[in-house]
Design an enzyme around this catalytic site. Structure first.
Site, short mmCIF file in Angstrom:
data_model
loop_
_atom_site.label_atom_id
_atom_site.label_comp_id
_atom_site.label_asym_id
_atom_site.label_seq_id
_atom_site.Cartn_x
_atom_site.Cartn_y
_atom_site.Cartn_z
N HIS A 18 -0.84 0.04 -9.81
CA HIS A 18 -1.49 -0.91 -8.89
C HIS A 18 -1.96 -2.15 -9.66
O HIS A 18 -3.16 -2.47 -9.68
CB HIS A 18 -2.66 -0.25 -8.15
CG HIS A 18 -3.05 -0.99 -6.90
ND1 HIS A 18 -3.42 -0.36 -5.74
CD2 HIS A 18 -3.11 -2.32 -6.62
CE1 HIS A 18 -3.72 -1.27 -4.82
NE2 HIS A 18 -3.54 -2.48 -5.33
N ARG A 25 0.85 -1.18 0.00
CA ARG A 25 0.00 0.00 0.00
C ARG A 25 0.89 1.24 0.00
O ARG A 25 1.97 1.25 0.61
CB ARG A 25 -0.89 0.02 1.24
CG ARG A 25 -2.02 -1.01 1.22
CD ARG A 25 -3.08 -0.68 0.17
NE ARG A 25 -4.21 -1.61 0.16
CZ ARG A 25 -4.32 -2.67 -0.65
NH1 ARG A 25 -3.36 -2.96 -1.51
NH2 ARG A 25 -5.40 -3.43 -0.59
P1 NDP Z 1 -1.22 -11.89 4.71
O1 NDP Z 1 -2.17 -11.43 5.75
O2 NDP Z 1 -1.26 -13.31 4.27
O3 NDP Z 1 0.28 -11.59 5.17
C1 NDP Z 1 0.62 -10.45 5.89
C2 NDP Z 1 2.03 -10.64 6.45
O4 NDP Z 1 2.44 -9.42 7.07
C3 NDP Z 1 2.10 -11.74 7.51
O5 NDP Z 1 3.30 -12.46 7.37
C4 NDP Z 1 2.13 -10.94 8.81
O6 NDP Z 1 2.80 -11.58 9.88
C5 NDP Z 1 2.92 -9.73 8.38
N1 NDP Z 1 2.69 -8.59 9.29
C6 NDP Z 1 1.52 -7.98 9.58
N2 NDP Z 1 1.71 -6.98 10.49
C7 NDP Z 1 3.03 -7.00 10.76
C8 NDP Z 1 3.85 -6.24 11.64
N3 NDP Z 1 3.35 -5.25 12.42
N4 NDP Z 1 5.16 -6.53 11.70
C9 NDP Z 1 5.69 -7.52 10.94
N5 NDP Z 1 4.97 -8.28 10.08
C10 NDP Z 1 3.66 -8.02 10.00
O7 NDP Z 1 -1.43 -10.90 3.47
P2 NDP Z 1 -1.15 -11.16 1.92
O8 NDP Z 1 0.21 -11.73 1.79
O9 NDP Z 1 -2.28 -11.88 1.29
O10 NDP Z 1 -1.20 -9.65 1.36
C11 NDP Z 1 -0.33 -8.66 1.85
C12 NDP Z 1 -0.75 -7.30 1.36
O11 NDP Z 1 -0.45 -7.15 -0.03
C13 NDP Z 1 -2.26 -7.00 1.43
O12 NDP Z 1 -2.64 -6.61 2.72
C14 NDP Z 1 -2.43 -5.89 0.40
O13 NDP Z 1 -2.33 -4.64 1.02
C15 NDP Z 1 -1.25 -6.09 -0.55
N6 NDP Z 1 -1.71 -6.47 -1.89
C16 NDP Z 1 -1.36 -5.67 -2.95
C17 NDP Z 1 -1.74 -6.02 -4.23
C18 NDP Z 1 -1.33 -5.20 -5.40
O14 NDP Z 1 -1.81 -5.44 -6.52
N7 NDP Z 1 -0.42 -4.28 -5.25
C19 NDP Z 1 -2.55 -7.21 -4.49
C20 NDP Z 1 -2.83 -7.99 -3.31
C21 NDP Z 1 -2.42 -7.60 -2.07
P3 NDP Z 1 2.23 -12.96 10.52
O15 NDP Z 1 2.46 -14.00 9.43
O16 NDP Z 1 3.07 -13.17 11.70
O17 NDP Z 1 0.77 -12.71 10.79
C1 OXD Z 2 -5.66 -6.22 -3.04
C2 OXD Z 2 -5.18 -5.30 -4.05
O1 OXD Z 2 -5.57 -5.92 -1.85
O2 OXD Z 2 -5.49 -5.51 -5.25
O3 OXD Z 2 -6.14 -7.30 -3.41
O4 OXD Z 2 -4.45 -4.36 -3.72
#
Ligand code: NDP
Ligand code: OXD
Length: 306
Positions: free
Chosen positions: A269, A221
């Site tokens: 994006h 983000r």
């Molecule tokens: P997940 O919820 O599967 O993974 C999130 C990861 O972040 C986990 O490993 C979590 O740790 C870690 N995390 C969360 N908070 C913290 C913190 N404070 N400190 C350290 N690590 C932290 O999400 P996804 O992998 O499915 O997606 C990640 C993000 O990607 C989405 O939230 C979205 O914003 C973005 N996204 C962007 C897209 C784009 O097109 N640009 C498309 C899809 C997603 P833990 O494993 O310990 O819980």
């Molecule tokens: C998502 C994205 O969160 O597209 O899936 O950013």
């Protein structure tokens, strides 16, 4: 069973048809103000009015992985919030990030500029050992990206909230692991959810801890990155470049310095798009599971913000 569909900026008809085909006994309706109460909702950026009129929902399915925008709304008190759990996104994210890392590591932009001038010239091969990649966020997407980069034999580090163990990846966790993780990384990939803890995480202090000549890839983000801090560190030479797919304001505002910056690659994006067919299959299978009283993956914990 009624399913209400309320997704802004989304062509609704193919979704409605797909949901109806997958769950023929359900009544799938495009939401409009005053619509009948539904059991389930499929949403993307719905207005607050939608939830105000649908307080009885059992589950709300977000047609994206990130729920930062959704969690800003007042949600029905008893509804599960379920995000997309991969649904074809992790392979796209791996493609995008591996491409960005390799493009930078192999100096492909410089080669392209040379050959456009008609120059047949070589650069000294660089060593992968000098380009350790650190991935912030080792969830569904981050882990897939990490495994893909291991396949290209880069040194790979991962940082998450809770400890992880992934073959070939040096894993760090929590605040106590963060400084060491940054110090060990030259390429930094952001795949964190946007929460109060992670907003502005790519700021001057943290980016300065990366190895000199760092490269930033933000695919999570826009609010994870402090734009002016990146620009200052590009000017100072500490950061060599960045590939940015997400921005504080989207579309990126006209005249923003990122558009024309020679060391920044901007994409709109698009690193991992929601795939309709995969998403409909996932959501309808989860609705069926919930109806049977079974647990489903991808349930958001509102208290932790993802
Ligand atoms: P997940 O919820 O599967 O993974 C999130 C990861 O972040 C986990 O490993 C979590 O740790 C870690 N995390 C969360 N908070 C913290 C913190 N404070 N400190 C350290 N690590 C932290 O999400 P996804 O992998 O499915 O997606 C990640 C993000 O990607 C989405 O939230 C979205 O914003 C973005 N996204 C962007 C897209 C784009 O097109 N640009 C498309 C899809 C997603 P833990 O494993 O310990 O819980
Ligand atoms: C998502 C994205 O969160 O597209 O899936 O950013």
């Amino acid at each position: 069973m009624r399913i209400s569909f309320c997704c802004t900026d989304t062509a609704s008809e193919p979704w409605l048809q797909g949901l109806r085909a997958a769950l023929p006994t359900a009544k799938v309706l495009l939401w409009e103000p005053g619509a009948p109460l539904a059991d389930y909702a499929v949403v993307w950026a719905p207005p607050q009015q939608f939830f105000d009129e649908q307080p009885q929902l059992k589950a709300v399915f977000n047609i994206g992985a990130g729920v930062d925008a959704l969690l800003k709304l007042r949600l029905p008190p008893n509804a599960l919030v379920v995000r997309l759990d991969d649904a074809g996104m992790s392979v796209q994210m791996a493609e995008y990030v591996c491409h960005a890392v390799i493009r930078h590591f192999r100096e492909l932009d410089a080669y392209e500029a040379d050959t456009r001038q008609g120059n047949w010239s070589f650069r000294k091969p660089r060593s992968r050992a000098d380009f350790p990649v650190g991935i912030m966020g080792m969830g569904v997407l981050g882990e897939r990206v990490a495994r893909s980069l291991v396949g290209f034999e880069f040194p790979v580090m991962g940082w998450s909230r809770t400890p992880k163990s992934v073959d070939g990846v040096q894993c760090f966790a929590g605040e106590q692991g963060f400084a060491d993780f940054l110090a060990a990384s030259r390429v930094l990939v952001c795949l964190l959810p946007l929460t109060p803890e992670t907003r502005d995480i790519m700021n001057h202090a943290n980016l300065s801890r990366l190895q000199s000549g760092a490269y930033i890839i933000n695919v999570a983000r826009g609010a994870h990155l402090v734009d002016d801090d990146l620009l200052a560190l590009l000017d100072s030479g500490h950061i060599a470049g960045a590939a940015l797919d997400v921005f504080r304001t989207e579309p990126l505002s006209a005249g923003h310095p990122f558009w024309q910056h020679p060391k920044i690659v901007v994409t709109p994006h698009t690193s991992a798009r929601t795939l309709r067919s995969e998403s409909i299959t996932q959501i309808t299978s989860k609705i069926t599971a919930i109806q049977r009283g079974e647990p489903v993956a991808g349930v958001v914990e509102p208290s932790r913000g993802y």
